[in-house]
Design an enzyme around this catalytic site. Structure first.
Site, mmCIF file in Angstrom:
data_model
loop_
_atom_site.group_PDB
_atom_site.id
_atom_site.type_symbol
_atom_site.label_atom_id
_atom_site.label_comp_id
_atom_site.label_asym_id
_atom_site.label_seq_id
_atom_site.Cartn_x
_atom_site.Cartn_y
_atom_site.Cartn_z
ATOM 1 N N GLU A 486 0.831 -1.211 0.000
ATOM 2 C CA GLU A 486 0.000 0.000 0.000
ATOM 3 C C GLU A 486 0.862 1.257 0.000
ATOM 4 O O GLU A 486 0.613 2.193 0.768
ATOM 5 C CB GLU A 486 -0.952 0.004 1.192
ATOM 6 C CG GLU A 486 -1.914 -1.150 1.183
ATOM 7 C CD GLU A 486 -2.965 -1.092 2.287
ATOM 8 O OE1 GLU A 486 -2.871 -0.231 3.166
ATOM 9 O OE2 GLU A 486 -3.884 -1.929 2.251
ATOM 10 N N GLU A 568 -4.212 -8.859 0.381
ATOM 11 C CA GLU A 568 -4.654 -8.599 1.763
ATOM 12 C C GLU A 568 -6.175 -8.526 1.733
ATOM 13 O O GLU A 568 -6.742 -7.792 0.911
ATOM 14 C CB GLU A 568 -4.041 -7.293 2.269
ATOM 15 C CG GLU A 568 -4.203 -7.103 3.760
ATOM 16 C CD GLU A 568 -3.440 -5.878 4.263
ATOM 17 O OE1 GLU A 568 -2.253 -5.703 3.904
ATOM 18 O OE2 GLU A 568 -4.048 -5.092 5.002
HETATM 19 C C1 GAL Z 1 -4.133 -2.426 5.630
HETATM 20 C C2 GAL Z 1 -2.629 -2.402 5.807
HETATM 21 C C3 GAL Z 1 -2.215 -3.208 7.011
HETATM 22 C C4 GAL Z 1 -3.048 -2.832 8.180
HETATM 23 C C5 GAL Z 1 -4.483 -3.041 7.893
HETATM 24 C C6 GAL Z 1 -5.303 -2.670 9.119
HETATM 25 O O1 GAL Z 1 -4.571 -1.451 4.774
HETATM 26 O O2 GAL Z 1 -1.985 -2.914 4.686
HETATM 27 O O3 GAL Z 1 -0.862 -2.964 7.292
HETATM 28 O O4 GAL Z 1 -2.805 -1.509 8.478
HETATM 29 O O5 GAL Z 1 -4.841 -2.226 6.804
HETATM 30 O O6 GAL Z 1 -6.479 -3.282 9.174
#
Ligand code: GAL
Length: 880
Positions: A486, A568
């Site tokens: 990200e 993710e």
């Molecule tokens: C995502 C990020 C993770 C964490 C997560 C929180 O966007 O890549 O590192 O921050 O959100 O829920």
């Protein structure tokens, strides 16, 4: 004679130097010079993952102005990982820090704390109640000093001597015998300092390491200290270079596998050396031991290496009928080792082992991921590096336990979010058969927190990335390189894409056998950024963010030749054993004041239907994957709860996103994933618990996670109906059950046949403590651990599901209590405490055997008005 080394010792020694260090926090009062790595900017928040009008302004130039700290002496440490010779750093004259008392040889450090590595200076707390919870509320920032006496025998004169640090958080500076020898800023990197010029053979040598962990440098708990293993490596001046081997298997068939091996040999002497490099290949057993006769040989090749230079030997061998490496349960993680010998005439100068696996990988845009020709869905999780109550300090058994629990769930893949992992994680993944997405960075040039990695990215990204790939590229578990998570450059037009290309090119130069990706939560198919990546990793966008349509089809259409997967997913939130009413319908809802939150206790409902604003429930993600079968799978945020980032209650200490809580107890969500990821494993799991004296007569929904497709629920023997999963449904739900105490039972079916059952009983008053060690025999090596679950039970043995008794622990025999926890994200009881409240009926005690002492450890748990609990654990002396 070039390359000659004293004949009495093994040609290569790799010695653990973890034990007997001295440690103190803070710089000495007499420190009048600045030991800061570089000028540190005033914290200023900007950028991050949010879009900005000037987002195209990304530069990646090395700092032109003269550096304001000691970085000019540190930068040359990374020279081996800079490709363009003209960009290598030249060490200036001088010896920064040489006058500081802590650095001086003979400094009296006897008043410092005596510690063994791996060490996390912050995990003992106390928790910091003020400020934000992002970094875990523990005192990880600040300066820490480590000192150790190394006795180097006089026979080591003439050898090359290296310090290998698997990870130190962060901005390390190393002095030996009062001379600055090198260092490395990135806390997740593994790195080497050549101590040879500073070593005094035949004397006590004094090694001093200073770390400087900035505040506001991370979005999660980084830990602080030398938190991974540390080694002293001794070789002849002519030796295999650092991570100097590279094995690939360009052709694999059932009949034979071609093994291509490149060996980099360094000549650190001042004369040229003519050496022969040969390799034998053996099978490795499950414990990593060689067995049998050589499976293949790579013919010797001769290298003529000029003084202070490096040469590469390349050879090819063939393994007949190769035993392939692949993830269980479908495949087996078979491994081999390449045993390389560098010799000069009759003299062996070096031997070097490279464990590896033989497998083929295919990332297909339509069929998904194939290993050894077989399709496997990536049932993955993202995990941070901390080990919960043990903090960042690496412990092999704790890591193994994390992976064992994940494997039990059906997880087959790990994303090392958002940094290179400990080498032991990959060793375990290789042995156990996990697939790994090996990630490099959370930020590039654009910051997410004011003092994060963006400060060093321009100077260090090449060295950090090359070092990571070189270290990890022989691991069969690694299937994907991730150059970032990200990053703010996703939407910076052509500049961001150019930087992505630079990083992908570095990866390709070091290893062309795996694709490079970057986890994207903002980039659109029309942006130049995704085009710079080999495969498309989408964070959350696949299932759709905040009601936006899922992006899998749009990316698939725009990049029909690229494999696509959920890098993710979910960010579903819950607290183990905490249930909040009413319960959301359908695929659930974003968490909020009237949506899954227990605002009084700062917990989130374990009906497993609530998620971060940008996320989705597990169920919704499953559906998005099923509806787009070309998608290669997912990496759930997160497998385990972690310290820091306690969304949605910033006042807490640890996350709510884990499928498993911080103590290692399974949340209900564990069974939701197990049901989906292990469809052939008969299981059924009822939620919530059934002890609700205040809910008699009230609607109390009952959900069942099962790998079956149908189930019948009974309350006190009376059927509440039979339900069947519809398309894209992943739970059975009886949403109108009226609570009465007693027994809930579910009987499930698969394709009409009885499959699995579960029972949930109303518990009575807490009557006794039941202790259950995960292993009742551990090694007496000062490292091995037993994780003891403590259950508050009623007199019939059912868990009292809301018990919060304060429990007191005592231990006798050859063991110690390292930490306790309960998985409660709001608990500020320090982890080393020997007393702790149960959280929803459970508590955890981590017990370690004392080194060299075999015997029986007796752990006793006491709480008022309840029968004590006892556990016995034997400690065993072993040879290895
Ligand atoms: C995502 C990020 C993770 C964490 C997560 C929180 O966007 O890549 O590192 O921050 O959100 O829920």
């Amino acid at each position: 004679m070039p390359g000659s080394s004293p004949a009495q010792s093994a040609p290569r020694e790799r010695i653990s130097i973890n034990d007997n260090w001295r440690f103190t926090k803070g710089d000495p009062l007499d420190c009048t010079v600045s030991l800061l790595y570089d000028a540190r900017p005033q914290p200023e928040r900007r950028g991050g993952a949010e879009k900005e009008p000037d987002a195209n302004a990304v530069t990646n130039d090395r700092t032109a102005s003269p550096p304001a700290g000691i970085k000019r002496w540190i930068l040359p440490t990374g020279n081996d990982f800079i490709k363009d010779a003209s960009r290598k750093f030249v060490r200036p004259e001088g010896n920064p820090g040489g006058g500081v008392s802590y650095v001086q040889p003979g400094f009296d450090d006897s008043s410092w704390q005596q510690i063994n590595l791996p060490h996390d200076w912050a995990i003992g707390g106390p928790f910091i109640i003020t400020g934000g919870g992002g970094m875990g509320r523990l005192p990880s920032s600040g300066v820490g000093w480590y000192r150790k006496r190394l006795s180097i025998p006089s026979l080591d004169a003439g050898r090359s001597i290296f310090l290998d640090i698997d990870g130190a958080m962060s901005y390390a500076t190393v002095w030996l015998n009062g001379r600055l020898a090198g260092g490395w800023p990135y806390g997740y990197a593994s790195w080497r300092v050549d101590l040879t010029p500073y070593v005094k053979p035949g004397e006590d040598n004094e090694l001093v390491i200073r770390l400087d962990n900035p505040p506001d440098s991370s979005r999660w708990y980084p830990g602080g200290g030398i938190y991974r293993n540390v080694w002293l490596v001794k070789t002849a001046p002519v030796h295999v270079g650092h991570w100097g081997t590279y094995v690939t298997t360009p052709a694999v068939s059932p009949a034979a596998a071609t093994i291509d091996l490149k060996v980099t040999v360094d000549n650190n002497s001042h004369q040229s050396a003519k050496v022969s490099v040969s390799t034998q290949i053996f099978r490795l057993d499950a414990n990593g031991r060689r067995f049998g006769t050589a499976a293949a040989r790579i013919a010797p090749s001769t290298l003529l290496i000029p003084p202070d230079a490096t040469a590469v030997a390349e050879g090819v061998g063939t393994v007949a009928k190769p035993e392939l490496w692949g993830p269980p349960p479908q495949q087996r993680p078979n491994r081999y080792v390449a045993l390389t010998t560098v010799s000069q005439g009759d003299q062996v100068l070096d031997t070097y082992e490279t464990p590896f696996g033989i497998r083929t990988l295919k990332f297909d845009p339509n069929e998904g991921f194939l290993i050894n020709g077989r399709h496997i869905l990536l049932n993955g999780v993202c995990d941070h590096h901390d080990l919960g109550p043990l903090g960042a300090a690496l412990n092999y058994r704790a890591l193994q336990r994390q992976l064992e629990l994940l494997m039990d769930m059906g997880c087959n893949a790990i994303r090392t979010s958002h940094n290179p992992p400990a080498p032991e994680l990959l060793e375990l993944a290789d042995k156990m058969g996990f697939l790994v997405m090996d990630e490099a960075f959370d930020v590039w040039v654009r910051q997410k927190t004011p003092l994060d990695f963006h400060l060093i990215f321009p100077d260090w990204h090449e060295q950090d990335l090359r070092a990571q790939v070189r270290r990890d590229r022989n691991c069969p578990s690694v299937i994907l390189w991730s150059i970032g998570n990200e990053v703010g450059e996703q939407y910076t037009g052509t500049n961001g894409a150019a930087l992505a290309k630079t990083l992908s090119d570095i990866v390709h130069e070091e290893d062309a056998t795996r694709p490079a990706t970057c986890a994207m939560n903002w980039a659109q198919p029309t942006n130049p950024f995704p085009a710079a990546l080999d495969v498309t990793g989408l964070n959350y966008q696949g299932a759709g963010i905040r009601g936006a349509p899922g992006q899998y089809p749009a990316f698939h259409e725009k990049f029909p030749d690229k494999f696509i997967f959920g890098s993710e997913t979910a960010s579903a939130l819950s607290s183990r054993g905490a249930y909040v009413f009413p319960v959301a319908g359908g695929f659930g809802a974003a968490v909020g004041p009237n949506s899954g939150e227990d605002r009084l206790r700062h917990q989130v409902s374990a009906y497993e239907l609530y998620y971060a604003a940008f996320g989705a429930s597990a169920d919704k993600v499953f559906a998005s994957q099923e509806q787009h079968p070309y998608v290669g799978g997912e990496f759930v945020w997160t497998g385990w709860d972690y310290l820091g980032e306690p969304t949605p209650f910033d006042s807490s200490r640890s996350s709510y996103s884990g499928i498993i809580d911080l103590a290692g107890f399974k949340k209900d969500r564990f069974y939701l994933y197990q049901a989906h990821w292990r469809p052939d494993f008969p299981m059924a799991h009822i939620l919530p618990h059934w002890t609700w004296p205040e809910r008699i007569g009230q609607i109390t929904p009952v959900h069942v996670f099962t790998s079956g497709d149908e189930g019948e629920l009974f309350l006190n023997g009376k059927s509440l109906g039979r339900k069947k999963k519809g398309p894209c449904e992943y739970r059975l739900r009886w949403d109108d059950v009226v609570y009465q105490p007693g027994a809930l039972k579910v009987v499930t079916y698969k394709q009409g046949k009885p499959w699995a059952a579960d029972v949930m009983q109303t518990a009575g008053a807490a009557a006794r403590l039941v202790l259950q060690p995960d292993r009742n025999r551990i090694r007496a090596d000062g490292k091995d651990l037993s994780f003891v679950t403590v259950r508050v039970a009623d007199k019939s043995g059912s868990t009292a599901p809301r018990a919060d008794n304060r429990i007191f622990y005592s231990i006798e025999g050859p063991g110690e209590i390292v930490a306790t926890d309960n998985g409660d994200p709001t608990s500020f009881e320090p982890f080393p405490s020997h007393e702790r409240k149960a959280f929803n009926g459970l508590c955890l005690v981590i017990v370690r055997g004392k080194s060299g002492q075999s015997g029986t450890i007796r752990l006793t748990a006491k709480t008022d008005g309840v029968e004590n609990g006892v556990a016995s654990i034997r400690t065993i002396l072993t040879r290895d």
